[in-house]
Scaffold this motif. Sequence first.
Motif, PDB file in Angstrom:
ATOM      1  N   ARG A  73     -17.693   0.376  -3.338  1.00  0.00           N
ATOM      2  CA  ARG A  73     -16.454   0.586  -2.578  1.00  0.00           C
ATOM      3  C   ARG A  73     -16.373   2.005  -2.032  1.00  0.00           C
ATOM      4  NH1 ARG A  73     -12.487  -3.222  -2.560  1.00  0.00           N
ATOM      5  NH2 ARG A  73     -12.688  -4.940  -4.042  1.00  0.00           N
ATOM      6  N   GLU A 132     -17.107   2.930   1.605  1.00  0.00           N
ATOM      7  CA  GLU A 132     -16.115   2.682   2.659  1.00  0.00           C
ATOM      8  C   GLU A 132     -15.266   3.908   2.981  1.00  0.00           C
ATOM      9  OE1 GLU A 132     -13.974  -0.422   0.767  1.00  0.00           O
ATOM     10  OE2 GLU A 132     -15.471  -1.974   1.191  1.00  0.00           O
ATOM     11  N   ASP A 135       0.864  -1.181   0.000  1.00  0.00           N
ATOM     12  CA  ASP A 135       0.000   0.000   0.000  1.00  0.00           C
ATOM     13  C   ASP A 135       0.901   1.232   0.000  1.00  0.00           C
ATOM     14  OD1 ASP A 135      -2.066   1.744   0.092  1.00  0.00           O
ATOM     15  OD2 ASP A 135      -2.874   1.094   2.013  1.00  0.00           O
ATOM     16  N   SER A 153      -7.977  -2.322  -7.017  1.00  0.00           N
ATOM     17  CA  SER A 153      -9.117  -3.059  -6.488  1.00  0.00           C
ATOM     18  C   SER A 153      -9.265  -4.379  -7.243  1.00  0.00           C
ATOM     19  CB  SER A 153     -10.398  -2.231  -6.642  1.00  0.00           C
ATOM     20  OG  SER A 153     -10.310  -1.032  -5.903  1.00  0.00           O
ATOM     21  N   GLN A 212     -14.112   9.771  -9.200  1.00  0.00           N
ATOM     22  CA  GLN A 212     -14.183  10.171  -7.791  1.00  0.00           C
ATOM     23  C   GLN A 212     -15.033  11.427  -7.661  1.00  0.00           C
ATOM     24  OE1 GLN A 212     -10.001  10.450  -6.748  1.00  0.00           O
ATOM     25  NE2 GLN A 212      -9.811   8.240  -6.480  1.00  0.00           N
ATOM     26  N   ASP A 248      -9.565   4.043  -6.017  1.00  0.00           N
ATOM     27  CA  ASP A 248      -8.703   4.859  -5.158  1.00  0.00           C
ATOM     28  C   ASP A 248      -7.809   5.816  -5.936  1.00  0.00           C
ATOM     29  OD1 ASP A 248      -9.439   3.536  -2.628  1.00  0.00           O
ATOM     30  OD2 ASP A 248      -8.435   1.802  -3.509  1.00  0.00           O
ATOM     31  N   ARG A 301     -13.147   5.858   0.991  1.00  0.00           N
ATOM     32  CA  ARG A 301     -11.814   5.538   0.508  1.00  0.00           C
ATOM     33  C   ARG A 301     -10.924   6.789   0.464  1.00  0.00           C
ATOM     34  NH1 ARG A 301     -11.890  -0.166  -0.524  1.00  0.00           N
ATOM     35  NH2 ARG A 301     -10.123   0.158  -1.920  1.00  0.00           N
ATOM     36  N   TYR A 302      -9.624   6.528   0.440  1.00  0.00           N
ATOM     37  CA  TYR A 302      -8.641   7.616   0.332  1.00  0.00           C
ATOM     38  C   TYR A 302      -8.288   7.826  -1.130  1.00  0.00           C
ATOM     39  CZ  TYR A 302      -4.302  10.272   0.773  1.00  0.00           C
ATOM     40  OH  TYR A 302      -3.317  11.240   0.652  1.00  0.00           O
ATOM     41  N   SER A 303      -8.415   9.056  -1.622  1.00  0.00           N
ATOM     42  CA  SER A 303      -8.063   9.381  -2.996  1.00  0.00           C
ATOM     43  C   SER A 303      -6.590   9.756  -3.080  1.00  0.00           C
ATOM     44  CB  SER A 303      -8.912  10.554  -3.512  1.00  0.00           C
ATOM     45  OG  SER A 303      -8.381  11.070  -4.724  1.00  0.00           O
TER      46      SER A 303
END
Length: 515
Positions: free
Chosen positions: A286, A289, A119, A127, A276, A270, A291-293
């Motif tokens: 997803r 959740e 990560d 994904s 986004q 992501d 998510r972090y961009s």
Amino acid sequence: MPSIIAPPRPAAPTESSVKSGKRFGKLPSCTASELRRRVEQGEYLVIIDGLVCKLNGFIDKHPGGPLSIMHMVGRDATDEARSMHPAEVFESTMPRWAVARFVTDEKAAAQASYVEDLDLPYSAPRSTLADGSGHPQPESSSAADLDYAAIQRDYRQLDDQLREEGMYKCDYSDYACEAARYLGLFAMSCGLILLGPASVWTYLAAGVCTALLWQQLAFFAHDLGHNELTGRREFDMVLGICVADVLGGLSVGWWKKNHNTHHIVTNDVDNDPDIQHLPFLAVSTRFFESRYSTYYRRIMEFDAAARVFVSLQDKLYYLIMCFARYNLYFLSWNYLLFSDFAPYRVLEMGCIGVFFVWFSWLVSHIPTWPYLVLYLSVAHSVSAVLHIQITLSHFAMSTESPDPVYECFAARQVRTTMDVICPTWLDWFHGGLQFQIEHHLFPRLPRHKLRRVQPFVKSLCRKHGMEFKEFSFIDGNVYTLRWLGEVASRVKLYNGREEHSAQAIASIKKSLRAQ
């Protein structure tokens, strides 16, 4: 044009290639495990044509922006680099950054990524369908087990043949009608406002002409951003800025940074900024959740507002598109004022300043506030057709890879992209966006030649069991709305699970307090 199943023609070795071969033969070798170790230590290592290139000293100077490199760190970027750059850059400039020869066993040699389990702070893992999370995906009829090595081989062969046939050379006569259309729409917009009678129909027509002008200019800026016109990066970029920024008021530099990233990580939740759009739209569960961009460098909160908008997104889709251009003004200025990467910042700010000067002068001739509001509203809302065309290509397509470690560039682009069927006489209206699969496979191919390439891409897909998804414009809209509705229907289920979890936690806390 030769068939894609024709055997490739070997190129005769040149003196420079022999010298290059000797030079690279002296480079140390680098294994997959060493590559991973060095990436974890902060090196930006990318594999290009068998060479490990260290790009730490170049990443901030990359014309396409840093992220388009960062997302390929620890990966084989041969196809991505070749598709996005002129041949001389790929063959001459990139090898200068080589620090090692990549060596691995035969099985690992077919991998697209060697860091997929890491990560990285600048690039999230792709994904995948295999993580057991159960996120729904659009239906696909692609073969379950694709031969990525064979797909890659045939894709590269087709690309070589397109180059040999001169398909990458722009025919400037193709832009004669384009230029006439731009000038005609501009003249009609100005003429109606300056010379037309003060009536609802005058400013309604002027607004439509302005919206179509902005739509057509976006196609031209898109071509220039990919260096499809002359192939000279700086000339095409400056021309794009001087035309699109001055007449449209949006930053081509912002678009290029955003769009290059989109091409590298197409439809990745992501990493791809083009999908986004929270709190207004979510093309995958997803996004529930938070998510972090990696592009915007923030968490995309699935908060109360997002839940409301997303639960209604299929019903609000066209309304949201009507306001999309206002968001582009904001993103353009945010980029020009605050981005740490804006190589044409001063030029763009000056050109957009010119736009606001001439556009303000033009609308100052509209005699009343109601007419002014009508014109501006129509011009910006009819521009929604461009945003619908853009989102149609990807919103209802796959966001999860069946195998991110091995999936090759060509397979990923076909999986995440949709074509729009239209007659030849309507190509001007879609501006090349109707051939998105072909464009994503060959981004620098002049858009007027995409229709000629489509049969060969379809043949490639049939040969390897990849689904070539295409719809008419109307059916594509229906398909996209259905998918947005499918995601929207999951919000209630998500809220129910979250409420159940909250009740369970509250019950546990109550039991603990009682003890």
